[in-house]
Design a protein around this motif. Sequence first.
Motif: not given
Length: 364
Positions: A66-70, A202-213
């Motif tokens: 849970d330290d990461y946002a998706v 397919p093209a159109g979406v990008t996943v970003a996994v980011i640490k909340r801090d």
Amino acid sequence: MKSNTLNFSGGPGALPESVLEMTREAIAALPDTGISVLGMSHRSDWFKSILDEAEANLRSLLGLSDDYAVTFMQGGSSLQFAMIPMNFATKAYAPPEYVASGYWSGKAMSEAAKVSAMKVAWDGHSAGYRRLPDLHGLDISPSAAYLHYVSNETVEGLQFPDIEREMPVPLIADMSSDFLSKPCRPELFSMMYAHAQKNLGPAGVTVAVIKRDLLERIPDGLPAILDFNTHVTHGSNYNTPPVFAIYVLTLISRWLRFEVGGLQAMQGINERKSRRLYETLDTLGDAVKIHADLPWRSQMNVAFTFGDKRLDEAFIAEAREHGIVGLEGHRSIGGLRASLYNAVTEQAVDKLIDALTEFSLQRA
């Protein structure tokens, strides 16, 4: 063998056959709604369940805490190249540092330089982008905002080895062409991101996994759509998202979890595919030159050449007669490139190997 699995393009790449079948049905009408996925509202309960499942599947596959946002965004990695320094290269830190390992890291650096001061931590240009550095051996300022690198250079066929221990500064990785191709240790990264059209759909979406801090350092005053907090707060539904692309990504995440059996199993398949292809190319000796030096050869993108543009073009034409497509090398270096993304089957790679062997024997 269906032609989709013989697509060796650098992107968009092949999709799993089971995913294609479900997608065909969904374009006509989703089984559980009777509405085409292409006309489904992004505010519907159905789409909210898709967003939730996509995130849950990614968390399960990666072992995310849970330290990461998706979040699921638009604009590809090209937008991320500008958003990352906008959000994280604040005045409280020294300039971010970048590893220049090939074509796409060069693009990231070019965009970052328009936004903030930045520093080149390592540059492989003089060696023709054929090798990679040891990230842990780089001389990084301990106060740098972050260190950015591209985990797999799609054009040159270079791939970094797995990160084994924590870096002294936040580590941000563009994983567009090897995300979900093998396990990783997410706790060692402050951010991972990947556009879809390699392993995710397919093209159109990008996943970003980011640490909340890391999100806490975002400055006030950014345009809302360029602020990562906006997308996290709104659950990837701030503006109309790419519903179709996110739906297919969700199907692929199901495929990885429940048909393939997870990222460890996917890694085994990918290792077998790349090993067999590289062994074949090495057997051909001087007839073929592989772009990447041996220790840094990519499992995802095999860039090579017969050393003559006419021979490269002749092989592309002959392979196409066997139903094998997408072998053209990137315009920046030419030659040939076989991309072995997750949905490219082992049987498809065997077909490519047979075509390579036959072509070489004809010209021996």
